[in-house]
Design a protein around this motif. Sequence first.
Motif, mmCIF file in Angstrom:
data_model
loop_
_atom_site.group_PDB
_atom_site.id
_atom_site.type_symbol
_atom_site.label_atom_id
_atom_site.label_comp_id
_atom_site.label_asym_id
_atom_site.label_seq_id
_atom_site.Cartn_x
_atom_site.Cartn_y
_atom_site.Cartn_z
ATOM 1 N N ARG A 1 0.813 -1.218 0.000
ATOM 2 C CA ARG A 1 0.000 0.000 0.000
ATOM 3 C C ARG A 1 0.845 1.266 0.000
ATOM 4 N N TRP A 2 2.139 1.148 0.307
ATOM 5 C CA TRP A 2 3.009 2.324 0.310
ATOM 6 C C TRP A 2 3.797 2.458 -0.998
ATOM 7 N N SER A 3 3.531 1.581 -1.941
ATOM 8 C CA SER A 3 4.127 1.753 -3.269
ATOM 9 C C SER A 3 3.395 2.860 -4.026
ATOM 10 N N THR A 4 4.120 3.502 -4.926
ATOM 11 C CA THR A 4 3.531 4.503 -5.810
ATOM 12 C C THR A 4 3.984 4.179 -7.240
ATOM 13 N N PRO A 5 3.306 4.741 -8.255
ATOM 14 C CA PRO A 5 3.770 4.493 -9.625
ATOM 15 C C PRO A 5 5.231 4.871 -9.835
ATOM 16 N N ARG A 6 5.664 5.924 -9.158
ATOM 17 C CA ARG A 6 7.048 6.349 -9.303
ATOM 18 C C ARG A 6 7.988 5.521 -8.428
ATOM 19 N N TRP B 1 -10.898 4.114 6.169
ATOM 20 C CA TRP B 1 -10.006 4.264 5.023
ATOM 21 C C TRP B 1 -10.711 3.921 3.714
ATOM 22 N N ALA B 2 -11.702 3.028 3.775
ATOM 23 C CA ALA B 2 -12.418 2.684 2.541
ATOM 24 C C ALA B 2 -13.159 3.884 1.969
ATOM 25 N N GLY B 3 -13.539 4.820 2.815
ATOM 26 C CA GLY B 3 -14.254 6.005 2.352
ATOM 27 C C GLY B 3 -13.348 7.164 2.009
ATOM 28 N N SER B 4 -12.036 6.949 2.085
ATOM 29 C CA SER B 4 -11.087 8.023 1.786
ATOM 30 C C SER B 4 -11.012 8.257 0.285
ATOM 31 N N PRO B 5 -11.184 9.489 -0.175
ATOM 32 C CA PRO B 5 -11.141 9.738 -1.619
ATOM 33 C C PRO B 5 -9.753 9.558 -2.220
ATOM 34 N N ASP B 6 -8.703 9.735 -1.417
ATOM 35 C CA ASP B 6 -7.348 9.653 -1.957
ATOM 36 C C ASP B 6 -6.487 8.603 -1.268
ATOM 37 N N GLY B 7 -7.059 7.880 -0.295
ATOM 38 C CA GLY B 7 -6.297 6.878 0.431
ATOM 39 C C GLY B 7 -5.407 7.434 1.509
ATOM 40 N N HIS B 8 -5.387 8.752 1.665
ATOM 41 C CA HIS B 8 -4.522 9.393 2.654
ATOM 42 C C HIS B 8 -5.297 10.161 3.716
ATOM 43 N N HIS B 9 -6.499 10.607 3.399
ATOM 44 C CA HIS B 9 -7.273 11.455 4.309
ATOM 45 C C HIS B 9 -8.653 10.825 4.518
ATOM 46 N N PRO B 10 -8.856 10.133 5.621
ATOM 47 C CA PRO B 10 -10.164 9.513 5.852
ATOM 48 C C PRO B 10 -11.232 10.575 6.046
ATOM 49 N N ARG C 1 -12.106 -5.734 17.970
ATOM 50 C CA ARG C 1 -12.680 -4.584 18.653
ATOM 51 C C ARG C 1 -11.790 -3.350 18.523
ATOM 52 N N ARG C 2 -12.432 -2.203 18.340
ATOM 53 C CA ARG C 2 -11.738 -0.919 18.312
ATOM 54 C C ARG C 2 -12.079 -0.144 19.584
ATOM 55 N N LEU C 3 -11.080 0.530 20.119
ATOM 56 C CA LEU C 3 -11.255 1.285 21.353
ATOM 57 C C LEU C 3 -11.544 2.764 21.085
ATOM 58 N N PHE C 4 -11.021 3.264 19.962
ATOM 59 C CA PHE C 4 -11.172 4.672 19.596
ATOM 60 C C PHE C 4 -11.584 4.757 18.126
ATOM 61 N N ALA C 5 -12.009 5.942 17.723
ATOM 62 C CA ALA C 5 -12.300 6.193 16.310
ATOM 63 C C ALA C 5 -11.899 7.620 15.973
ATOM 64 N N ARG C 6 -11.709 7.880 14.693
ATOM 65 C CA ARG C 6 -11.479 9.216 14.162
ATOM 66 C C ARG C 6 -11.844 9.199 12.666
ATOM 67 N N LYS C 7 -12.359 10.334 12.094
ATOM 68 C CA LYS C 7 -12.203 11.689 12.573
ATOM 69 C C LYS C 7 -13.590 12.249 12.919
ATOM 70 N N PHE C 8 -13.598 13.105 13.962
ATOM 71 C CA PHE C 8 -14.813 13.776 14.397
ATOM 72 C C PHE C 8 -14.549 15.282 14.460
ATOM 73 N N ARG C 9 -15.635 16.056 14.397
ATOM 74 C CA ARG C 9 -15.522 17.511 14.514
ATOM 75 C C ARG C 9 -16.745 18.055 15.232
ATOM 76 N N SER C 10 -16.576 19.200 15.865
ATOM 77 C CA SER C 10 -17.661 19.780 16.665
ATOM 78 C C SER C 10 -18.817 20.254 15.798
ATOM 79 N N ALA C 11 -18.581 20.476 14.502
ATOM 80 C CA ALA C 11 -19.654 20.901 13.616
ATOM 81 C C ALA C 11 -20.710 19.818 13.417
ATOM 82 N N ASP C 12 -20.396 18.581 13.791
ATOM 83 C CA ASP C 12 -21.339 17.475 13.643
ATOM 84 C C ASP C 12 -21.406 16.710 14.969
ATOM 85 N N PRO C 13 -22.056 17.307 16.009
ATOM 86 C CA PRO C 13 -22.055 16.680 17.331
ATOM 87 C C PRO C 13 -22.983 15.484 17.467
ATOM 88 N N ASP C 14 -23.917 15.293 16.528
ATOM 89 C CA ASP C 14 -24.908 14.230 16.691
ATOM 90 C C ASP C 14 -24.257 12.857 16.790
#
Length: 325
Positions: free
Chosen positions: A144-149, A260-269, A301-314
Amino acid sequence: MSPRARTSPACAHRAGREAEPLAVVLLAHADPAQVHRLIRALPGVPVFLHCDARTPPPVFRAMTTGLPAHVTVVDRVRTALASWSLVRAELTGLRAAVRAVDARHVVVLSGACYPLMSVDDLVRELAVWRGRSWIANTPLPVARWSTPRHPDGGLWRLNRRYLVHRDRVLHLRGVPLRWPWPRTVPAELELRAGGHWKIYSGAHARLLLDLVDDRPDLLRFWRTTLIPEETFVPTMLASPALAGADALPPCDAGPWYIDWAGSPDGHHPPWLTGADVDRLKVARWAPPLTPAAPPDPAGTRRLFARKFRSADPDVLDRIDAELRR
């Protein structure tokens, strides 16, 4: 041979006292409301808060005003993506935590993280990891850390010397600058791929800081690598020449839920929302991972999750009500 962990004066003063089960190094740069909510979700846990030195003064004041007594604001580092400065910020918080408390585990969180369970449940989950770190890590190279270059599984991040200024990699038109010829990776290092968010054992946290103090030669190497926040800690702690018998074993399953599956570029979830709650429930109530169990990256099991922001508190309201009761 593994270097012997030194006993600081603070540790000597705490000798004979029961260790804290948990401490947190919290790395934040924005969204004070989200940071305060995360801290409230960790009642009584010693938190060592690092706010990026690039953060505007009004945001810094909002982030650090009205904090409870169990939060310590640490010295600030000016950070940049993909550079040693991010590692230096983590090490600053980690050193403050180790000096102040004797914790069985030290969790490194971002301001956009959130626990999927109560503090009491976190402590129970980590009891089986006593004396061990829970750090997702995979031997390099990884596809997953390979690139075309650079189709070498991520070795390109390390076997070239990148140009840096004040611990930040220099870029030209978005491309990191480096010397054109390859270099030799120090023979002591067993290269590992990992992530920025991790759970240290107290012993591993102290060992890492000792290595930072004792091996300036290795730090000179790491300072000129690319994205060292994803390789430095897992490699240093997984190398028997440095960590001895306490070397970190490979582990494919980390304690974070990240889409990560929902990341548009594979780098920013993507940001998590109320639409993700059902998946967060599955992650929260999946079978627990233990150090002796073979990891199942998709089903533990996962203990934590990310990413969250205060603009979406629900989504956090539902996590508090349905997962962290």
